[in-house]
Scaffold this active site. Structure first.
Site, short mmCIF file in Angstrom:
data_model
loop_
_atom_site.label_atom_id
_atom_site.label_comp_id
_atom_site.label_asym_id
_atom_site.label_seq_id
_atom_site.Cartn_x
_atom_site.Cartn_y
_atom_site.Cartn_z
N CYS A 64 16.85 105.55 95.16
CA CYS A 64 18.15 106.08 94.78
C CYS A 64 18.36 105.98 93.28
CB CYS A 64 19.23 105.30 95.55
SG CYS A 64 20.86 105.37 94.84
N CYS A 67 21.68 104.35 91.98
CA CYS A 67 21.71 102.89 92.20
C CYS A 67 21.14 102.15 90.99
CB CYS A 67 20.86 102.51 93.41
SG CYS A 67 21.43 103.21 94.97
#
Lengths: 141, 505
Positions: A64, A67
């Site tokens: 991700c 993230c």
């Protein structure tokens, strides 16, 4: 390497703790003391649900992109709160059942946990001011 | 429109003893077919469970939920194909005015990580979807104890027992390893491993003539690797052979080396860690040898049924292929047990057909539907460097079915506009439409080689499905300037013997 060993002794952390998983040295000891990687379900129970201090839980994934931006930013803002709030990091691929149990769908998802209850939540990236407000609300409320 | 009930097959699986078994539906296999079936069944408010388990490849590769397509098939394949196409685009770009220093280099690990990360996000997405649709998920390897009971084993060996009124087997297939070539299993990889490599495969030998072989060899060549394809006989068996030859011809001019009419006899590891491959060249009738960094087997896929324990419960499989025999309603030889996807005999090994079949099955079981899956005129595309898309019959199949006197083949060699300025060779850019000669001149098959073949063919598949005819195609106005418009302008027949090269404006 020397820094890693020194910090490990300081915290009596197992070598497979935050430093090992991240491979990234924390800049300050304050950040170290307030952030940890969740090891398993019972670790989550002990250090998040049963925590005397409020905890923000950062559900993230290796794949991700956002993230990787939110994580360090949140850690920095948590460190600024000088120990009044802790941060738990949960890799959703390592701890899928936990993530599913807490109804995580998109990542990053951040939960605010106080006295074992989820009292607040957000999904996606936030800037430093927004994070500070989120944390202050959790500490203050 | 709804198909009429075809009889006994559709009566099965209904009114099962609700309440006796734990689940209304148990799906074994969390791939394209299995997940689609499970999620559709859950929509009807049924209690559904999915089992998914990935046995590590001989090289130790594993992956998450989603099946072959998501993890070791369509998705990573298309992304790596795109990576290769971008490499060609960078070369073309200079002609269009871009200042790009040549030669351009490709870093495998950057591409691989990006692709692998995307696939992992899909694994997660599927997990969330199951949760949202209230489908219970078990990461266990299932095997039948009896027709309504499945034993699931976790990686650690813990056992779960699950019972269900209806069971759908959707365990798919895995790449085959040759059994008679020394060193094959020990030193070779398959597509299961290729997409998960962290480091470049380097100089690669791909053994096989399937679309898996050609697609992989294609993108490996495109990203700059020394790539060789070894074929025992014809390329793309089952596909139109004229088109298959054009595909391999293009790959040769693109830089892929071909060892035709050759088959490997052994693979040995050298001190340098390279692999020494020895093969028999059938044309020259001699043995040849060369060394490679990687040897990839693309010699076919086998159904994943070994550990299911099908014999015990009486689910019949095809003795030659090992695939599960199903009727038009995806029913196996055992009542209440069904199968969808790559595991089924006589069906295309494609994601969209597995998904559609899975959904329709769920609708028939729980949704009062009687619609069967239509496997006719399923379009598909081979994503080689120059793509080949098709729908309907190959020319050979049409000739066999109707006789060469009763079909007309319209064809054209064309040049994509984008190739002109880029000074790219379009020798293999070709299309043909196979039609019935009589009465309305229905279109039986359409074949297209060129850029974006999948995008081109998709729309025409609708026409074929509706029974489109040659006159209707000629009445369809083309979009200009595109490659697809040439389909609407096809007018030169093979029968006429005229030169089939067409020009744009």
């Amino acid at each position: 390497m020397a820094q890693r060993l020194a910090l490990q002794r300081l915290l009596s952390l197992p070598l497979r703790g935050p430093l090992a998983s991240h491979g990234r040295a924390f800049g300050t000891s304050a950040r170290l003391r307030s952030t940890f990687n969740v090891q398993d379900g019972s670790d989550f129970q002990d250090r998040v649900l049963n925590s005397s201090k409020p905890v923000v839980v950062d559900f993230h994934a290796q794949w991700c992109g956002p993230c990787k931006i939110l994580g360090p930013r949140l850690e920095k803002m948590v460190a600024k709160q000088e120990g009044k709030v802790l941060m738990a990091k949960v890799d959703i691929d390592d701890h899928t059942d936990l993530a599913i149990e807490y109804e995580v769908s998109a990542v990053p998802t951040v939960l605010a946990v106080k006295n074992g209850d989820v009292v607040d939540k957000f999904v996606g990236i936030k800037d430093e001011d927004q994070l500070e407000a989120f944390l202050k609300k959790l500490i203050g409320a | 429109s709804q198909r009429a009930w075809s009889g006994a097959g559709l009566c099965r699986g209904r009114g099962g003893s609700r309440g006796k078994n734990e689940y209304d539906l148990l799906v074994i296999g969390g791939g394209s077919g299995g997940l689609a079936c499970a999620k559709e069944a859950a929509q009807f408010g049924r209690k559904v469970a999915v089992l998914d388990y990935v046995e590590p490849s001989p090289q130790g590769t594993i992956w998450g939920l989603g099946g072959t397509c998501v993890n070791v098939g369509c998705i990573p394949k298309k992304l790596m194909h795109q990576a290769a196409l971008l490499g060609s685009a960078l070369k073309d770009a200079q002609h269009y005015g871009w200042n790009i220093s040549q030669p351009v280099h490709h870093t495998w690990s950057v591409m691989a990580q990006a692709v692998q990360n995307y696939v992992k996000s899909l694994n997660w997405g599927h997990r969330v979807q199951l949760q949202d649709k209230k489908v219970k998920y078990f990461n266990v390897k299932g095997s039948f104890a009896d027709p309504h009971t499945v034993r699931g084993l976790t990686k650690a060996g813990k056992e779960t027992v699950i019972t269900a009124d209806n069971i759908v087997i959707a365990t798919g297939g895995r790449p085959k390893y040759p059994t008679d070539i020394a060193g094959a299993r020990e030193y070779g990889i398959t597509s299961d491993d290729l997409f998960w490599l962290k480091e470049s495969p380097g100089k690669t030998l791909v053994v096989g003539a399937s679309y898996v072989s050609l697609e992989c060899a294609g993108f490996l060549t495109g990203i700059g690797l020394d790539t060789t394809v070894m074929m025992r006989s014809i390329p793309l068996r089952g596909f139109d052979q004229q088109m298959a030859s054009l595909v391999t011809e293009h790959m040769e001019s693109y830089g892929t080396k071909f060892l035709k009419r050759c088959f490997p006899t052994k693979v040995e590891k050298l001190k340098s860690n390279r692999l020494q491959v020895t093969w028999k060249n059938a044309d020259l009738n001699k043995e040849e040898t060369d060394s490679f960094d990687t040897v990839m087997w693309a010699v076919g896929r086998a159904p994943d049924t070994k550990t299911l324990n099908l014999e015990t419960i009486g689910v019949k499989t095809n003795s030659e292929t090992g695939k599960i025999i199903v009727d038009a309603s995806e029913a196996t030889s055992v009542p209440h047990i069904y199968a969808v996807g790559d595991i089924t005999e006589g069906r295309p090994e494609l994601t969209p057909t597995a998904i559609a079949a899975g959904k329709l099955l769920a609708q028939r079981l729980f949704g009062q539907s009687s619609e069967l899956m239509d496997y006719d005129n399923v379009p598909t595309t081979v994503f080689t460097p120059l793509e080949y898309g098709c729908v309907g019959l190959s020319e050979e199949a049409a000739v066999q079915r109707h006789g060469s006197d009763n079909i007309e083949v319209y064809h054209a060699y064309y040049k994509p506009l984008e190739f002109t300025v880029a000074e790219r060779d379009a020798a293999q850019c070709y299309m043909k439409m196979v039609c019935l000669r009589e009465r309305e001149q229905r279109i039986l098959g359409l074949h297209f080689i060129g850029p974006n073949a999948g995008e081109v063919i998709q729309g025409f598949a609708l026409g074929i499905k509706c029974g489109a005819t040659y006159p209707q195609m000629m009445k369809t106005v083309g979009i200009h300037p595109t490659c697809a418009e040439e389909v609407t302008k096809l007018h030169i027949t093979k029968r006429s013997g005229l030169d089939a090269t067409v020009t744009g404006c």
